[in-house]
Scaffold this active site. Structure first.
Site, PDB file in Angstrom:
ATOM      1  N   GLU A 267      -0.468  42.556 -47.738  1.00  0.00           N
ATOM      2  CA  GLU A 267      -0.003  41.267 -47.225  1.00  0.00           C
ATOM      3  C   GLU A 267       1.375  40.914 -47.779  1.00  0.00           C
ATOM      4  O   GLU A 267       2.216  40.371 -47.070  1.00  0.00           O
ATOM      5  CB  GLU A 267      -1.004  40.177 -47.635  1.00  0.00           C
ATOM      6  CG  GLU A 267      -0.581  38.766 -47.270  1.00  0.00           C
ATOM      7  CD  GLU A 267      -1.669  37.746 -47.554  1.00  0.00           C
ATOM      8  OE1 GLU A 267      -2.510  38.003 -48.436  1.00  0.00           O
ATOM      9  OE2 GLU A 267      -1.683  36.704 -46.878  1.00  0.00           O
TER      10      GLU A 267
ATOM     11  N   PRO B  66     -32.302  30.800 -39.161  1.00  0.00           N
ATOM     12  CA  PRO B  66     -32.719  32.185 -39.402  1.00  0.00           C
ATOM     13  C   PRO B  66     -31.469  33.074 -39.381  1.00  0.00           C
ATOM     14  O   PRO B  66     -30.616  32.932 -38.517  1.00  0.00           O
ATOM     15  CB  PRO B  66     -33.640  32.490 -38.226  1.00  0.00           C
ATOM     16  CG  PRO B  66     -33.434  31.424 -37.221  1.00  0.00           C
ATOM     17  CD  PRO B  66     -32.789  30.249 -37.905  1.00  0.00           C
TER      18      PRO B  66
ATOM     19  N   HIS C 177      -3.216  43.890 -44.496  1.00  0.00           N
ATOM     20  CA  HIS C 177      -2.577  42.893 -43.637  1.00  0.00           C
ATOM     21  C   HIS C 177      -1.515  43.688 -42.885  1.00  0.00           C
ATOM     22  O   HIS C 177      -0.677  44.309 -43.518  1.00  0.00           O
ATOM     23  CB  HIS C 177      -1.866  41.887 -44.540  1.00  0.00           C
ATOM     24  CG  HIS C 177      -2.254  40.474 -44.370  1.00  0.00           C
ATOM     25  ND1 HIS C 177      -3.432  39.960 -44.857  1.00  0.00           N
ATOM     26  CD2 HIS C 177      -1.598  39.433 -43.795  1.00  0.00           C
ATOM     27  CE1 HIS C 177      -3.472  38.666 -44.597  1.00  0.00           C
ATOM     28  NE2 HIS C 177      -2.383  38.314 -43.937  1.00  0.00           N
TER      29      HIS C 177
ATOM     30  N   ASP D 224      -5.747  38.577 -39.415  1.00  0.00           N
ATOM     31  CA  ASP D 224      -4.709  38.833 -40.420  1.00  0.00           C
ATOM     32  C   ASP D 224      -5.219  39.741 -41.514  1.00  0.00           C
ATOM     33  O   ASP D 224      -4.471  40.539 -42.062  1.00  0.00           O
ATOM     34  CB  ASP D 224      -4.202  37.510 -41.014  1.00  0.00           C
ATOM     35  CG  ASP D 224      -5.280  36.729 -41.744  1.00  0.00           C
ATOM     36  OD1 ASP D 224      -6.440  36.775 -41.307  1.00  0.00           O
ATOM     37  OD2 ASP D 224      -4.975  36.075 -42.753  1.00  0.00           O
TER      38      ASP D 224
ATOM     39  N   TRP E 268       5.214  32.027 -34.436  1.00  0.00           N
ATOM     40  CA  TRP E 268       3.764  32.121 -34.213  1.00  0.00           C
ATOM     41  C   TRP E 268       3.493  31.775 -32.744  1.00  0.00           C
ATOM     42  O   TRP E 268       3.030  32.603 -31.978  1.00  0.00           O
ATOM     43  CB  TRP E 268       3.020  31.212 -35.199  1.00  0.00           C
ATOM     44  CG  TRP E 268       2.696  31.914 -36.494  1.00  0.00           C
ATOM     45  CD1 TRP E 268       1.464  32.350 -36.903  1.00  0.00           C
ATOM     46  CD2 TRP E 268       3.606  32.288 -37.548  1.00  0.00           C
ATOM     47  NE1 TRP E 268       1.566  32.969 -38.132  1.00  0.00           N
ATOM     48  CE2 TRP E 268       2.854  32.946 -38.549  1.00  0.00           C
ATOM     49  CE3 TRP E 268       4.974  32.145 -37.732  1.00  0.00           C
ATOM     50  CZ2 TRP E 268       3.438  33.450 -39.718  1.00  0.00           C
ATOM     51  CZ3 TRP E 268       5.560  32.644 -38.901  1.00  0.00           C
ATOM     52  CH2 TRP E 268       4.789  33.289 -39.869  1.00  0.00           C
TER      53      TRP E 268
ATOM     54  N   ARG F 175     -11.028  38.475 -47.184  1.00  0.00           N
ATOM     55  CA  ARG F 175     -11.245  37.147 -47.757  1.00  0.00           C
ATOM     56  C   ARG F 175     -11.810  36.194 -46.699  1.00  0.00           C
ATOM     57  O   ARG F 175     -12.037  36.583 -45.553  1.00  0.00           O
ATOM     58  CB  ARG F 175      -9.943  36.613 -48.355  1.00  0.00           C
ATOM     59  CG  ARG F 175      -8.878  36.318 -47.330  1.00  0.00           C
ATOM     60  CD  ARG F 175      -7.610  35.797 -48.004  1.00  0.00           C
ATOM     61  NE  ARG F 175      -6.563  35.529 -47.044  1.00  0.00           N
ATOM     62  CZ  ARG F 175      -5.288  35.878 -47.223  1.00  0.00           C
ATOM     63  NH1 ARG F 175      -4.919  36.545 -48.299  1.00  0.00           N
ATOM     64  NH2 ARG F 175      -4.392  35.566 -46.316  1.00  0.00           N
ATOM     65  N   ASP F 176     -12.002  34.957 -47.089  1.00  0.00           N
ATOM     66  CA  ASP F 176     -12.582  33.992 -46.148  1.00  0.00           C
ATOM     67  C   ASP F 176     -11.488  33.485 -45.210  1.00  0.00           C
ATOM     68  O   ASP F 176     -11.144  32.315 -45.215  1.00  0.00           O
ATOM     69  CB  ASP F 176     -13.218  32.823 -46.915  1.00  0.00           C
ATOM     70  CG  ASP F 176     -12.194  32.079 -47.765  1.00  0.00           C
ATOM     71  OD1 ASP F 176     -11.114  32.660 -48.024  1.00  0.00           O
ATOM     72  OD2 ASP F 176     -12.446  30.929 -48.133  1.00  0.00           O
ATOM     73  N   GLU F 177     -10.951  34.393 -44.428  1.00  0.00           N
ATOM     74  CA  GLU F 177      -9.905  34.005 -43.494  1.00  0.00           C
ATOM     75  C   GLU F 177     -10.117  34.765 -42.183  1.00  0.00           C
ATOM     76  O   GLU F 177     -10.719  34.251 -41.273  1.00  0.00           O
ATOM     77  CB  GLU F 177      -8.519  34.259 -44.085  1.00  0.00           C
ATOM     78  CG  GLU F 177      -7.412  33.706 -43.199  1.00  0.00           C
ATOM     79  CD  GLU F 177      -6.142  33.357 -43.952  1.00  0.00           C
ATOM     80  OE1 GLU F 177      -6.127  33.394 -45.184  1.00  0.00           O
ATOM     81  OE2 GLU F 177      -5.144  33.049 -43.279  1.00  0.00           O
TER      82      GLU F 177
END
Ligand code: RAM
Length: 889
Positions: free
Chosen positions: A742, A135, A763, A463, A538, A467-469
């Site tokens: 970005e 659902p 970004h 970031d 990072w 988008r799919d990030e």
């Protein structure tokens, strides 16, 4: 009264609920008309009731008079605090003359559920197997009777998924996407709400809508159902009645549930809401539960339940469309004038069953259609089906988008100015900084930096928002954190992110490139080109973030809490080096630089040194002398290894020969004196020969202007700041950007859009120049020896085209200001404000011509002068001629 107390805070919040630390920290601001005012002592009372506190009885804790100037991060050190209780506190202080202030206003906080056995409810939801659809939004409810008058009602809740609470027909709190994103395999945050005012004597109804969120919806590029298949809810309402009795209403299988109007909802994929099947009264008592089922009790949760640390996600602003037009396709386009993150509120009237589609994009294409290719698999579309009863207003529940343009398809009538309102959504980190210059282009850049931060700080520092990030990339987080902490109070936001980072630290000690974990290694293994066991710049976020929080907020605890984790990171780096030189596998490098690839091993070795240097300072702060010495020596050894491996001793050329290699070597202090001057010279040459353009990527860009300024190349720093041809910050501004892109070449007038595979227009990383603007341009800096702006360093660097700069930062001690003007004949005027209980050192450009009488003059080692001042507002003047400016301008 010469001194008064303002904003008593606990854990940097005004009235926190559900704290789960036994040692909360108190802070207060001081105000006084007297210059040079300080605190010399405090007394703090904590009481179990307001009444007791009013009688000046600290029945929980009375600190007594403590002779100290400490007025921020004062640790509670009374007896153990009890689960679920509220505490009341106040403080009084003694000023520089030994005169006592009045008591502060009453502060308050409550404790959370300190022991997991205190959670009495069951996790409820609807069990589906892995192949079935979930659902999109599960509605659950429970009615109960409050037999007598309620004195206090506290609601604790959390979900595997995301949830929205309702009580007696109204929404509880203003939070979105609670409980926020963590690695749910390890921990889930719970929320605490004071609902005393909403409980009625008699019949009540409590309800929640549960969505898939990060738990079961799509996360990044990794697909969906990352943490689990079945979203679940856990609620506990604790009632205390006037007569002294108590009662707990907790989620269990006596609750009822139903799927309803939310046909589809996913963080990355948009939402579909059919208002025809909505029940306006579902969260009121007496609602007829036709077709509802019994809720199912699901498996107990095996991770940790912790109180929410970071500020909740909220709507903080609403934007009206600046332009509305009808397209040849028959749809309507709305331009909000600002690339933003959140969603729109759609106000519309039309016949039942009308289907309206709302699509979102950051940019328009040449033919005035939405540019959505850069969303990859994300779908920024919300669909509403009208109920048909007058004007209806829709907002999605469990999805968010990054956009400036909104296309609406299916409007039954011509749109009005309020048909589409942009709802700006982000982690509600309080704005603390302001920055304004005489140059409108620079001001737009400042605004773009701020909007990039707002949109991307959503539960974690993501970031990008479209988008799919939308992942918690740690390199982005570390390079921008100093800018971020000048703009907003990000102390708790990043304290939470450090938990995400340490939850995902590898057994070998590597800090991750992305946090929280979301099947990240599994994903990376399928994409070997992405994989590296650690990533320089990072992973180093694990050290840089705590250090920055210490500098900006005097937060020692973040250092203590993460000390071992940081130490393991350094040990890991050392173990994975060859005689202190790091390998070149860390594959992001100076990400998205422009024709200037910095060798990965050079970058990694430089960062290894930098993390080690910061760690040695951290050890020193915490009094770990042995470690401090050891790691400082190690830093020296790594620096020497760096020089031996990469620097040509004759020419000073550093391997790679990019702007970034020189910037890193200089900023991290890796070079001996003799080589420093050569590096500065080569850096200057590289910029000049690039037509006065930068070429730095995500990492180099953060240190570029600071390095130039610190090495006497101020005017070059300003040249880069004002540069508006490609690549530069103002290139995007010139082309209408309202956020940081970005990539430098996200869109160019020669090439158009970059590859949609990776082309976000929101970004924040390249916006890390904000740090330079506050620290050097405006000249407001911290002294690491007295952090949190206890000792403020004012050292403005005028230059470029600027004739004025005005900056302020609301620090833990109060408002700091630095405002300067520069008149053509070189008359430089600086006004600074120093909060009570702090002091400052002022360094002026050029020759001092006007110094306030209170300022104490200090001769510095390099022959220049500095001035020491206490609290208050002061004006300084000097004669300063810009070296590179033609005198006539
Ligand atoms: C991309 C994002 C992110 C960056 C990584 C290396 O997916 O742009 O910001 O940190 O790559």
């Amino acid at each position: 009264m010469s001194i008064s107390i303002r904003r008593p805070r606990v854990e940097s919040m005004d009235r926190p609920l559900g704290l789960d630390t036994q040692r909360p920290r108190f802070s207060w601001l001081l105000e006084s008309d007297v210059r040079g005012q300080v605190q010399t002592a405090y007394q703090l009372l904590v009481a179990s009731s307001k009444e007791k506190l009013e009688q000046d009885a600290g029945d929980q804790w009375d600190s007594g008079k403590v002779e100290t100037d400490q007025s921020v991060q004062v640790e509670y050190s009374g007896p153990a605090l009890s689960s679920g209780r509220s505490y009341y506190w106040k403080v009084k202080i003694w000023d520089g003359e030994g005169t006592a202030s009045a008591w502060s206003e009453t502060g308050e906080w409550s404790m959370g559920l300190l022991d997991e056995t205190e959670w009495k409810g069951q996790w409820i939801g609807r069990r589906v197997d892995e192949d079935s659809e979930l659902p999109a939004g599960l509605y659950v409810r429970k009615e109960f009777t409050a037999a007598s008058a309620v004195k206090r009602a506290m609601l604790y809740g959390t979900a595997l998924g995301v949830y929205e609470l309702h009580l007696n027909g109204s929404r509880v709190g203003e939070d979105y996407f609670a409980p926020g994103w963590t690695d749910y395999n390890v921990r889930t945050q719970y929320q605490t709400y004071d609902v005393t005012a909403s409980i009625r004597q008699g019949a009540n109804a409590l309800g929640a809508i549960v969505g898939t969120g990060w738990y079961a919806g799509h996360v990044g590029m990794m697909g969906r159902r990352i943490y689990g298949t079945n979203p679940a809810l856990l609620l506990q309402l604790e009632l205390e009645f006037e007569d002294g009795t108590t009662r707990i209403i907790a989620s269990d299988d006596s609750w009822t549930m139903s799927t309803g109007p939310l046909h589809y909802s996913d963080l990355l994929m948009g939402e579909t809401f059919d208002a025809r099947s909505a029940w306006p009264d579902w969260a009121r008592p007496g609602f007829q539960e036709a077709g509802w089922m019994k809720a199912e009790a699901l498996e107990p949760y095996t991770g940790k339940l912790v109180s929410q640390i970071d500020p909740p996600v909220r709507v903080t602003e609403s934007l009206q469309a600046q332009k509305i037009w009808r397209t040849p396709r028959g749809t309507h386009l709305f331009d909000l004038g600002q690339n933003m993150v959140g969603w729109v509120a759609l106000k519309v009237a039309g016949p039942a069953g009308t289907r309206i589609k709302v699509s979102h994009a950051e940019m328009l294409q040449d033919d005035n259609t939405l540019y959505t290719e850069n969303l990859r698999r994300a779908v920024q579309e919300d669909i509403y089906i009208l109920r048909g009863e007058g004007t209806e207003t829709f907002e999605p529940h469990f999805t968010f988008h990054g956009f400036r343009y909104v296309e609406v398809e299916g409007l039954p009538s011509e749109p009005q100015p309020d048909t589409v309102i942009g709802r700006v959504v982000h982690s509600d980190t309080a704005p603390v900084g302001s920055l304004e210059t005489s140059d409108p282009m620079v001001n737009q850049l400042i605004s773009n930096i701020r909007w990039g931060q707002r949109g991307n700080y959503l539960s974690v520092p993501t970031d990008c928002p479209q988008r799919d990030e939308r992942l918690g990339w740690t390199g982005d987080a570390q390079i921008f954190i100093r800018t971020a902490s000048y703009n907003m109070d990000v102390a708790r936001f990043f304290a939470k992110f450090m938990v995400d980072m340490t939850d995902f630290q590898s057994p070998e000690g590597a800090f991750p490139d992305v946090a929280p974990d979301a099947n990240w290694f599994e994903f990376k293994q399928e994409h070997v080109e992405w994989f590296a066991p650690d990533n320089a710049g990072w992973g180093d976020a694990g050290v840089i973030i705590p250090w920055t929080l210490y500098l900006m907020y005097e937060d020692r605890r973040i250092l203590e809490t993460n000390y071992d984790a940081m130490k393991r990171w350094i040990a890991y780096l050392q173990a994975n080096s060859n005689q202190l030189v790091r390998p070149d596998y860390a594959n992001y490098g100076d990400w998205l630089s422009i024709n200037a690839d910095t060798p990965k091993d050079v970058l990694a070795t430089a960062y290894f040194a930098y993390s080690t240097l910061l760690f040695s300072r951290i050890a020193e702060v915490l009094g770990h002398e042995e470690d401090a010495r050891h790691y400082f020596e190690l830093y020296g050894e790594i620096s020497r290894a760096f020089v031996n491996a990469y620097v040509n001793p004759a020419t000073g050329m550093i391997q790679g020969d990019t702007q970034t290699v020189y910037v890193l070597a200089l900023y991290f202090g890796l070079l001996p004196e003799g080589l420093k001057a050569l590096a500065v010279k080569r850096l200057e040459e590289l910029i000049r020969s690039n037509g006065d353009h930068l070429s730095t990527g995500f990492l180099g860009v953060g240190y570029l202007l600071p390095t130039l300024t610190e090495n006497g190349l101020d005017s070059l720093a300003y040249t880069l700041l004002h540069q508006d041809t490609f690549p530069s910050w103002l290139y995007s501004v010139k082309h209408g950007a309202t956020t940081i892109w970005e990539r430098w070449d996200g869109w160019t007038d020669t090439e158009g859009f970059q590859t949609p595979e990776m082309n976000s227009f929101n970004h924040y990383s390249l916006g890390s120049v904000g740090e330079w603007m506050y620290r050097y341009m405006a000249g407001i800096d911290v002294d690491p020896a007295q952090p949190g702006f206890k000792h403020i360093l004012f050292q403005p660097h005028p230059g470029g085209k600027l004739s004025s700069v005005r900056a302020s930062v609301e620090s833990g001690y109060g408002l700091i200001e630095s405002a300067w003007t520069l008149e053509p004949e070189g008359r430089f005027t600086l006004r600074v404000t120093v909060p009570v209980n702090t002091h400052a050192t002022v360094m002026l450009p050029g020759q001092a011509t006007g110094v306030p009488s209170e300022a104490e003059e200090l001769g510095l080692a390099d022959g220049s002068r500095a001035y020491r001042i206490g609290s208050g507002t002061y004006q300084f003047e000097s004669k300063w001629m810009a070296p590179s400016l033609p005198v006539s301008t």
